[in-house]
Motif scaffolding. Structure first.
Motif, mmCIF file in Angstrom:
data_model
loop_
_atom_site.group_PDB
_atom_site.id
_atom_site.type_symbol
_atom_site.label_atom_id
_atom_site.label_comp_id
_atom_site.label_asym_id
_atom_site.label_seq_id
_atom_site.Cartn_x
_atom_site.Cartn_y
_atom_site.Cartn_z
ATOM 1 N N ALA A 409 -0.592 -48.737 -54.220
ATOM 2 C CA ALA A 409 -0.979 -47.267 -54.082
ATOM 3 C C ALA A 409 0.295 -46.471 -53.683
ATOM 4 C CB ALA A 409 -1.897 -47.131 -53.065
ATOM 5 N N PRO A 410 0.287 -45.090 -53.661
ATOM 6 C CA PRO A 410 1.339 -44.160 -53.371
ATOM 7 C C PRO A 410 1.515 -44.427 -51.784
ATOM 8 C CG PRO A 410 -0.614 -42.847 -53.979
ATOM 9 C CD PRO A 410 -0.762 -44.218 -54.277
ATOM 10 N N SER A 411 2.692 -43.795 -51.421
ATOM 11 C CA SER A 411 2.984 -43.798 -49.916
ATOM 12 C C SER A 411 1.982 -43.010 -48.905
ATOM 13 C CB SER A 411 4.336 -43.517 -49.729
ATOM 14 O OG SER A 411 4.619 -43.320 -48.201
ATOM 15 N N ILE A 412 1.425 -43.312 -48.029
ATOM 16 C CA ILE A 412 0.861 -42.473 -47.207
ATOM 17 C C ILE A 412 1.223 -42.024 -45.791
ATOM 18 C CG2 ILE A 412 -1.514 -42.759 -48.387
ATOM 19 C CD1 ILE A 412 -2.137 -44.644 -46.004
ATOM 20 N N THR A 413 2.428 -42.578 -45.436
ATOM 21 C CA THR A 413 2.838 -42.465 -44.011
ATOM 22 C C THR A 413 2.832 -41.099 -43.570
ATOM 23 O OG1 THR A 413 4.873 -43.137 -44.944
ATOM 24 C CG2 THR A 413 3.667 -44.790 -43.861
ATOM 25 N N GLU A 414 2.904 -40.166 -44.325
ATOM 26 C CA GLU A 414 2.900 -38.911 -43.918
ATOM 27 C C GLU A 414 1.665 -38.261 -43.078
ATOM 28 O OE1 GLU A 414 1.967 -35.844 -47.702
ATOM 29 O OE2 GLU A 414 3.836 -36.194 -46.919
ATOM 30 N N ARG A 415 0.765 -39.153 -43.217
ATOM 31 C CA ARG A 415 -0.517 -38.849 -42.660
ATOM 32 C C ARG A 415 -0.957 -39.963 -41.572
ATOM 33 N NH1 ARG A 415 -1.228 -37.934 -48.034
ATOM 34 N NH2 ARG A 415 -2.979 -39.539 -48.354
ATOM 35 N N VAL A 416 0.018 -40.935 -41.315
ATOM 36 C CA VAL A 416 -0.300 -41.930 -40.181
ATOM 37 C C VAL A 416 0.532 -41.902 -39.086
ATOM 38 C CG1 VAL A 416 0.013 -44.549 -39.977
ATOM 39 C CG2 VAL A 416 -0.522 -43.613 -42.447
ATOM 40 N N PRO A 417 -0.055 -41.306 -37.850
ATOM 41 C CA PRO A 417 0.496 -41.102 -36.650
ATOM 42 C C PRO A 417 0.881 -42.597 -36.060
ATOM 43 C CG PRO A 417 -1.544 -39.871 -36.908
ATOM 44 C CD PRO A 417 -1.583 -40.501 -38.109
ATOM 45 N N LEU A 418 1.961 -42.415 -35.344
ATOM 46 C CA LEU A 418 2.343 -43.745 -34.689
ATOM 47 C C LEU A 418 1.513 -44.159 -33.505
ATOM 48 C CD1 LEU A 418 6.147 -43.254 -34.716
ATOM 49 C CD2 LEU A 418 4.881 -44.356 -36.620
ATOM 50 N N VAL A 419 1.155 -45.460 -33.209
ATOM 51 C CA VAL A 419 0.388 -45.751 -32.017
ATOM 52 C C VAL A 419 0.879 -45.008 -30.778
ATOM 53 C CG1 VAL A 419 -0.083 -48.061 -33.053
ATOM 54 C CG2 VAL A 419 1.822 -47.815 -31.573
#
Length: 584
Positions: A409-419
């Protein structure tokens, strides 16, 4: 203590990277086959692990020393767009960095990345103000003024009101603009814990000693537990070499020729008390070859950096008397009250992993990053800058897709807040209530929120059965005793140095560099990490010897003599091997 050491690893709390997680991670490394194994626990490595895990891939990350033990704990503590790169016409890099800065400031890590006002003193009449203003205007329009104010022009009197520490003769006016500041080591650790939260196996003190192969393809790595001496093999469809300044050394283990070279550039910073420089804003100063930052750091200022070639020990780059004198000479050119050697409470040196070019000047080497397929199943990534770690990580994982048998799948980390990011803004508004609940001053609560975010209840929960943990460390009162416990039980700290240098920043924030509190720290973590009395004694003695060697090295005139002193000090991770090829 409210901790049961005989319970099983809790799969519902994978971000708690304590002793139980570590034991389970070792089992998984040897038993499972991964899509990707990442080598290197710096920000690019842990970012790659997070990117892969959030794409649904099976990923493991191994780090020979501690998370963020290299470059990612020794930066200028800025999450910035790189204003000076505009002058080098690296517009793409600046635009990319500013976008990443905005994402972290507003969505991904608002508990860790903070806005910071800067003053740019002007020293030349007529041409300099429009020239610099045009650059900062471009900086702002590229994305530098979304969540922070744009540039503001001030007269000399206005600049001196903001920064009374500056000599009147050192400027004719100024321009104010905004960037951001971050605790780099804590941010990198938080990325690692977020990766673990999404299923990545993240393990420190786990050194790669060789590569596995099937025919002409890399199929995994051999690893050594540098704490126990155990070894195992980790099988994977692809390996990412994200070892930073160790890229070439890891490359040598693969017995294949790399497609780029990495040069290490040493950057030195000094730390002085906040009352030594009277200013309400950070300051950026032009030098003959680069820039010098004067950055507020809670009760201190961080001043740096240098930019010199480094060809010696990569693990422990040494600051010299010449490095420190250079910084003092440059900053004292503009200060009313000069900074002296006696004012310095901390010094640290880090290495930038620059892509080697044709220029001999390291300050002109590219800060762009490069990704290359070194061999079937082996991808290397190097270069770049801290701010763009997420983009670098996504590019590295994208380069592995041909080796992974399933659709990626494509990267989605721009929408994944850090803990710790979720709920942070609401909690900041509740400092008074939280302070009443835990019996702590609201200032202390705010500081904890800016270190742990919404994980604050997890941190302070360790004091539920032992209220003494809410007391400050006797010799480092900025930090609570419970933070030391949390570092050992939840944040993968294995040695006192991990706690004093990276989980906290005591090693650079106190004049004794942590020597006066190392015994208290060892006493707190010894029962949690199962240390025997002789191990606790070794930890304290080794830390003190390392600090003494570091201080002595900072009195040396050149890199070679400073490095020799640093290298003579004992290591915590005694099983670290030299990165030489291991026969198949």
């Amino acid at each position: 203590m409210p901790v049961q050491h005989d319970r099983e690893f809790d799969p519902d709390r994978p971000a708690d990277m304590g002793p139980l997680y570590r034991a389970e991670a070792w089992r998984r490394l040897g038993d499972e086959t991964f899509d990707i194994v990442v080598i290197g626990g710096g920000v690019v490595g842990v970012g790659s692990a997070l990117d892969a895990a959030t794409r649904g891939l099976r990923v493991a990350l191994v780090e020979a020393r501690d998370i963020a033990s290299g470059t990612s704990s020794r930066s200028s503590k800025m999450f910035h767009g790189g204003l000076r790169y505009l002058e080098q016409l690296e517009f793409g890099l600046v635009r990319e960095a500013l976008r990443e800065r905005e994402l972290s400031l507003s969505v991904l890590a608002p508990h860790l990345v903070k806005p910071l006002p800067f003053l740019y003193p002007l020293t030349h009449r007529y041409w300099e103000r429009p020239y610099v203003a045009a650059g900062i205007f471009l900086y702002d329009t590229m994305g530098g003024a979304k969540s922070v104010p744009g540039q503001q022009h001030v007269t000399r009197s206005g600049a001196l009101r903001a920064a009374p520490a500056l000599k009147r003769t050192a400027l004719i006016g100024g321009i104010r603009y905004h960037d951001t500041v971050v605790d780099d080591a804590r941010h990198t650790l938080t990325v690692a814990r977020t990766a673990a939260n999404y299923g990545a196996v993240v393990r420190s003190s786990t050194q790669v000693t060789g590569f596995l192969r099937e025919a002409d393809r890399v199929s995994g790595v051999r690893v050594l537990d540098t704490e126990s001496g155990e070894t195992t093999e980790v099988r994977a469809h692809c390996v990412i070499n994200a070892a930073g300044v160790w890229t070439d050394e890891v490359q040598a283990l693969s017995k294949t020729r790399g497609q780029f070279r990495v040069r290490a550039s040493k950057g030195v910073h000094i730390v002085v008390p906040r009352d030594r420089i009277v200013s309400e804003t950070a300051i950026i100063l032009r030098t003959s070859s680069s820039v010098l930052f004067v950055i507020p750091w809670e009760t201190h200022w961080i001043i740096g950096t240098t930019d010199t070639d480094w060809n010696l020990d990569l693990a422990h780059p040494a600051a010299t008397r010449a490095d420190i004198d250079y910084i003092l000479d440059r900053v004292n050119e503009v200060l009313v009250s000069p900074i002296t050697h006696e004012d310095i409470e901390g010094v640290y040196a880090g290495l930038r992993p620059l892509l080697a070019g044709e220029s001999e000047a390291t300050s002109k080497l590219s800060r762009e990053h490069a990704v290359a397929e070194v061999a079937p199943g082996l991808v290397s990534i190097a270069g770049g800058k801290y701010t763009t770690y997420r983009v670098m990580a996504a590019d590295a994982v994208d380069a592995t897709t041909d080796f992974i048998p399933t659709r990626v799948a494509p990267s989605i980390t721009e929408r994944v807040p850090l803990v710790g990011a979720d709920g942070y803004f609401a909690l900041i508004n509740q400092c008074e209530h939280l302070g009443e609940r835990y019996g702590l001053h609201p200032y202390r609560i705010r500081r904890l929120l800016n270190r742990y975010g919404s994980l604050i209840d997890d941190v302070l929960g360790h004091a539920a059965d032992d209220p003494s943990l809410l007391r400050p460390l006797a010799a480092a009162p900025q930090y609570l005793r419970v933070e030391v416990v949390y570092a050992a039980l939840n944040e993968a700290a294995l040695h006192v140095e991990d706690i004093l240098a990276r989980r906290t920043r005591i090693s650079i924030e106190y004049p004794d560099r942590g020597m006066n509190c190392v015994q208290e720290v060892a006493d707190l973590v010894a029962p949690l990490l199962g240390w025997r009395p002789e191990q606790a004694e070794f930890e304290v003695r080794t830390y003190r010897e390392r600090v003494e060697a570091e201080i002595a090295s900072q009195r040396q005139p050149d890199d070679a003599s400073a490095d020799a002193l640093r290298a003579s000090a004992p290591e915590f991770r005694a099983e670290i091997l030299e990165p030489v090829p291991v026969p198949d």
